[in-house]
Design a protein around this motif. Structure first.
Motif, PDB file in Angstrom:
ATOM      1  N   THR A 263      10.357   4.623  11.396  1.00 54.83           N
ATOM      2  CA  THR A 263       9.715   5.299  10.265  1.00 54.83           C
ATOM      3  C   THR A 263       8.638   4.395   9.688  1.00 54.83           C
ATOM      4  N   ILE A 264       7.575   5.012   9.189  1.00 54.74           N
ATOM      5  CA  ILE A 264       6.488   4.291   8.523  1.00 54.74           C
ATOM      6  C   ILE A 264       6.238   4.943   7.175  1.00 54.74           C
ATOM      7  N   SER A 265       6.172   4.145   6.138  1.00 56.98           N
ATOM      8  CA  SER A 265       5.800   4.626   4.810  1.00 56.98           C
ATOM      9  C   SER A 265       4.440   4.043   4.443  1.00 56.98           C
ATOM     10  N   ILE A 266       3.510   4.926   4.104  1.00 57.80           N
ATOM     11  CA  ILE A 266       2.148   4.523   3.742  1.00 57.80           C
ATOM     12  C   ILE A 266       1.942   4.736   2.249  1.00 57.80           C
ATOM     13  N   THR A 267       1.390   3.744   1.580  1.00 59.13           N
ATOM     14  CA  THR A 267       0.932   3.889   0.202  1.00 59.13           C
ATOM     15  C   THR A 267      -0.590   3.817   0.192  1.00 59.13           C
ATOM     16  N   TYR A 268      -1.207   4.832  -0.378  1.00 57.49           N
ATOM     17  CA  TYR A 268      -2.674   4.892  -0.444  1.00 57.49           C
ATOM     18  C   TYR A 268      -3.191   4.275  -1.738  1.00 57.49           C
TER      19      TYR A 268
END
Length: 393
Positions: A263-268
């Protein structure tokens, strides 16, 4: 805009599964004439099969022959990722446009080096991959040729329609979630880092990841904003490691030095989030979707399966060799059949866009910057998972 070319001449490198996906897409291109001239593969028998099926004029076993052919306008690279950067650079230097399958590249270690996923720090992989992409970026900048990134998720019909709606409403995306999950791969390279450049995150997760990155770009452009990635956190694992041989019989994932779940979590930079799920442990067929949640809408892009055609069979008489759907071991009972797969999953749309890009001298919807960012996120994710920390961009 007037067309600069009325016929685009194509040379393709590789004659595996992706060659058939592209071949089916080329058959449906409109408004522009496509000439499939040469198919190249080190295995001439496989090349001949693709030639005969899609109407290529000739075959070769060395792609440099195509680079010296003045009639060929574009080199379509459908080889394993380890070959992508060198072939792309050679083609661009030879004055050819480039279509490159996903992912753009990866870290594969030294030739013959085994178990690199267990031995090489992911931080080193990350830096080496960035260096490789920067070198290719310089080659692209030194030419006037196009680099066209063949990520079909960008061109999948539900994703394209969702982007159209987002642009019209100028919606603010708050959360994106995408997944590609399967029961593994029959490829002997799929479980080895030196064959794939990673595990499930790289092999299947790159698709929803790129689709999500592209959708966020569409939002930013429509709203006149600049939105970048602030940070990445990730987790990976080898879930099938707990199974006995008997328990493992329905799953074809056999990871050696790669993950089978990630899983990958991205914060913009605007504080919004995205989540990517990829795995080789999901039975029931291919699971591909992107969910979009904004301030004024919610949309789910079901790429596969869809329910356009639902089938129920008590036997397989007459359809033994019929491809009903991907990753299903049986056609019995109820199933969701693939309908116009090359259209819905975006292969026709991407090749239509690429041919128009070359003919009309414009920019593609999916190009080098998107390819670069996808691989950068993937390898930042691997470093994050190994070191147990957030990677800031």
């Amino acid at each position: 805009m007037e067309m600069e070319k009325t016929t685009i001449c194509v040379g393709m490198v590789g004659s595996g599964y992706a060659a058939h996906l592209h071949g089916n897409g080329y058959e449906k291109i409109s408004r522009i004439q496509v000439r499939l001239k040469t198919i190249c593969d080190i295995d001439p028998v496989r090349a001949e099969a693709v030639r005969d099926r899609y109407g290529f004029e000739t075959i070769c076993t060395d792609y440099h022959e195509m680079l010296n052919d003045p009639e060929i306008d574009v080199i379509d690279i459908v080889t394993p990722p380890v070959l992508h950067p060198d072939i792309a650079a050679d083609a661009l230097k030879a004055g050819k446009h480039v279509i490159c399958e996903k992912p753009l590249t990866g870290y594969f270690g030294e030739k013959g080096e085994a178990n690199i996923g267990l031995k090489v720090p992911k931080s080193k992989m990350y830096q080496e991959v960035l260096k490789s992409m920067e070198e290719l970026k310089q080659v692209i900048a030194s030419t006037d040729r196009k680099f066209l990134y063949a990520e079909n998720y960008v061109y999948a019909t539900p994703v394209q329609k969702a982007a159209e709606i987002l642009r019209a409403k100028k919606s603010k995306i708050l959360f994106l979630k995408g997944e590609e999950s399967v029961k593994g791969s029959t490829s002997p390279l799929a479980g080895k880092w030196n064959g794939t450049g990673g595990g499930s995150l790289t092999r299947v997760g790159c698709h929803p990841l790129t689709g999500i990155l592209w959708l966020k770009q569409q939002e930013a452009q429509a709203r006149g904003e600049e939105i970048t990635i602030r940070s990445i956190t990730a987790d990976v694992g080898k879930a099938t490691g707990c199974l006995t041989e008997e328990e493992h019989r329905h799953i074809v994932a056999h990871p050696e030095d790669v993950e089978d779940v990630g899983t990958i979590s991205i914060t913009y930079s605007d504080g919004t989030k995205a989540l990517i799920i990829a795995s080789d442990v999901v039975l029931g067929g291919t699971k591909n979707y992107i969910e979009i949640y904004s301030n004024d809408s919610a949309m789910t892009c079901n790429i596969t399966p869809t329910n356009l055609l639902e089938t129920y069979f008590l036997d397989e008489q007459g359809i033994e060799e019929f491809d009903l759907a991907e990753m299903l071991p049986s056609k019995l009972g109820w199933n969701h059949a693939f309908v116009s797969d090359e259209v819905i999953r975006g292969y026709t749309g991407e090749l239509q866009d690429f041919m128009e890009t070359i003919a009309w001298d414009r920019e593609p919807s999916s190009g080098f910057d998107l390819a670069y960012e996808t691989v950068k996120v993937l390898y930042a994710a691997y470093q994050s998972a190994e070191e147990g920390r957030r990677i800031d961009f």
